[in-house]
Design a protein around this motif. Structure first.
Motif, PDB file in Angstrom:
ATOM      1  N   ILE A  46       0.836  -1.205   0.000  1.00  0.00           N
ATOM      2  CA  ILE A  46       0.000   0.000   0.000  1.00  0.00           C
ATOM      3  C   ILE A  46       0.872   1.256   0.000  1.00  0.00           C
ATOM      4  O   ILE A  46       0.679   2.169  -0.814  1.00  0.00           O
ATOM      5  CB  ILE A  46      -0.933   0.003   1.222  1.00  0.00           C
ATOM      6  N   GLY A  93       1.520   3.073  -3.461  1.00  0.00           N
ATOM      7  CA  GLY A  93       0.902   4.388  -3.537  1.00  0.00           C
ATOM      8  C   GLY A  93       1.881   5.473  -3.936  1.00  0.00           C
ATOM      9  O   GLY A  93       1.564   6.371  -4.728  1.00  0.00           O
ATOM     10  N   ILE A 120      -0.080   7.944  -6.419  1.00  0.00           N
ATOM     11  CA  ILE A 120      -1.351   8.173  -5.728  1.00  0.00           C
ATOM     12  C   ILE A 120      -1.178   9.163  -4.591  1.00  0.00           C
ATOM     13  O   ILE A 120      -2.026  10.020  -4.353  1.00  0.00           O
ATOM     14  CB  ILE A 120      -1.926   6.836  -5.212  1.00  0.00           C
ATOM     15  N   PHE A 121      -0.055   9.033  -3.862  1.00  0.00           N
ATOM     16  CA  PHE A 121       0.230  10.005  -2.811  1.00  0.00           C
ATOM     17  C   PHE A 121       1.734  10.200  -2.654  1.00  0.00           C
ATOM     18  O   PHE A 121       2.533   9.391  -3.147  1.00  0.00           O
ATOM     19  CB  PHE A 121      -0.404   9.615  -1.462  1.00  0.00           C
ATOM     20  N   ALA A 130       1.967   9.148   2.313  1.00  0.00           N
ATOM     21  CA  ALA A 130       2.081   7.705   2.523  1.00  0.00           C
ATOM     22  C   ALA A 130       2.345   7.384   3.991  1.00  0.00           C
ATOM     23  O   ALA A 130       1.850   6.382   4.520  1.00  0.00           O
ATOM     24  CB  ALA A 130       3.198   7.137   1.651  1.00  0.00           C
ATOM     25  N   VAL A 162      -0.913   7.519   5.745  1.00  0.00           N
ATOM     26  CA  VAL A 162      -1.668   6.308   5.419  1.00  0.00           C
ATOM     27  C   VAL A 162      -1.145   5.127   6.246  1.00  0.00           C
ATOM     28  O   VAL A 162      -1.928   4.306   6.748  1.00  0.00           O
ATOM     29  CB  VAL A 162      -1.570   5.996   3.909  1.00  0.00           C
TER      30      VAL A 162
END
Length: 432
Positions: free
Chosen positions: A224, A228, A233-234, A239, A242
């Motif tokens: 993830i 990501g 995505i980030f 991250a 997250v």
């Protein structure tokens, strides 16, 4: 001014003054003697800490704590045992694999030694491994925590060098597992010669499946976070947030090994460590201010290019210096101080800043396992409340020899480091 700066810095270090205070004190003394307004020191120190990228550091520390106390490290080691525990020296291989995977969660070398060592050292001793071998294995494996992304020193390097943290992260992935493999080779060879000391283990697909199911939530975490980041995505900072949220969910609702007491303990520890680290970064920036005012980076770059007539000579000089610096200075302040000094010389040798960053952090990571200051040695010794003499033994030196061999390979073939960053760039170009 420069002579005063370095003399006062090393005198303070010898007297036992903490690194951050030594950096700040020597910088203030040098600027004061040069009759420069000291307000600029406070301004520079504040500006150094006022960085969006640095916000990733406390969040990755909290995430690492949540996942370690939440049962992730135990399940990772159990899964690694089921995969490679049957090999000669399999438990040592487990340490390196678990450290690499846990490094993909915590980003901290000391945290990796503590989390993996607390589980694996008792298991290795029960299995027949000598204490010195067990502690040196855990200490050597711990520095994979700053090579396999996310890595706190890589965040600092990206900020200091003005390069992409995501690309530096990706550059460290393959080298991290190469280092784990290289050090595993020695442990296997040692175990073949001493197999009568160790308990035999059998490979069981049923156990692999069971431990995999238990560890699936732990294994998803790096996918993830890193997926990501690399997928755009980030950002690394997002991250880290997250990772904290994921760690809370897994620890509270999946493994159910977290409670409010342990969460507050993790927060307190992370706040203290982050405060210390940010103070080091701020003080190193003040130190760098003096170096910049005196044109030290440009002077050193010119000196290096005049002495090192080719890339091989440059790598030899830099590696020798970094290995020495790593023996007495922690990774983060060393990265902050040395990055601005070396990066101006990289263009002359056609060295990518990402390659240099990964090589630099591996060099300094090796320093974490070497006396007199090697932090991993003290953390490993603390696991059994013994002295670092039990950690600094022939096994440790063979592990470090394996790490240096991999380091030489990476310097000779920098495309290994650039393979994944190159894929990321290609994927970004295709999507745009």
């Amino acid at each position: 001014m420069i002579i005063l700066l370095f003399v006062s810095f090393f005198v303070l270090l010898i007297l036992g003054v903490p690194v951050a205070l030594s950096l700040a004190g020597s910088s203030i003394l040098a600027l004061y003697m040069a009759d420069i307004n000291l307000v600029v020191v406070a301004q520079k120190m504040f500006t150094a800490m006022d960085s969006y990228s640095l916000m990733a550091i406390p969040f990755f520390m909290i995430a690492g704590g949540l996942l370690a106390d939440g049962g992730v490290s135990k399940r990772l080691t159990d899964f690694a045992k089921s995969l490679v525990g049957w090999l000669p020296g399999g438990f040592a291989v487990v340490v390196f694999l678990s450290s690499a995977f846990f490094g993909a969660i915590s980003g901290s070398s000391a945290a990796t030694v503590a989390a993996i060592g607390a589980i694996m050292v008792p298991a290795m001793l029960e299995d027949g491994y000598p204490l010195k071998f067990s502690l040196s294995t855990v200490a050597a494996g711990g520095f994979l925590g700053i090579i396999v992304p996310p890595s706190i020193p890589m965040v600092i390097y990206g900020m200091a060098a003005g390069t992409s943290v995501s690309e530096v992260f990706m550059g460290g992935f393959l080298p991290g597992f190469m280092l784990a493999g290289g050090m595993s080779v020695y442990s296997i060879l040692w175990a073949v010669r001493h197999k009568e000391m160790l308990k035999p283990h059998r490979f069981s697909p049923r156990v692999v499946w069971k431990t995999f199911k238990d560890a699936i939530w732990a294994l998803i975490m790096p996918l993830i976070v890193l997926g990501g980041i690399y997928g755009g995505i980030f950002t690394p900072t997002e991250a880290a947030c997250v990772a904290v949220f994921y760690g809370l969910l897994v620890g509270l609702f999946v493994y159910r090994e977290l409670d409010m007491v342990s969460i507050f303990k993790i927060l307190r520890s992370s706040i203290i460590t982050t405060g210390m680290l940010l103070f080091v970064i701020a003080a190193a920036t003040a130190f760098g201010l003096v170096l910049t005012r005196e044109n030290v980076p440009q002077t050193v770059a010119a000196m290096i290019t005049s002495v090192a007539t080719n890339k091989l000579m440059f790598w030899l000089l830099v590696t020798a210096l970094l290995l020495v610096v790593g023996t007495f200075m922690d990774t983060c302040p060393a990265v902050m101080i040395l990055t601005p000094i070396f990066t101006p010389a990289l263009a002359a040798y056609n060295i990518d800043p990402i390659v240099f960053g990964v090589v630099m952090i591996i060099n300094l990571g090796i320093g974490l396992c070497t006396p007199p200051v090697g932090l991993n040695l003290y953390v490993a010794a603390g696991l059994k409340k013994t002295t670092i003499e039990q950690v600094v033994c022939k096994h440790l030196w063979f592990y470090l020899l394996a790490a240096v061999t991999v380091l030489v390979l990476l310097m000779a073939f920098p495309k290994i480091i650039m393979f994944l960053p190159g894929l990321m760039k290609t994927a970004t170009m295709v999507t745009t």
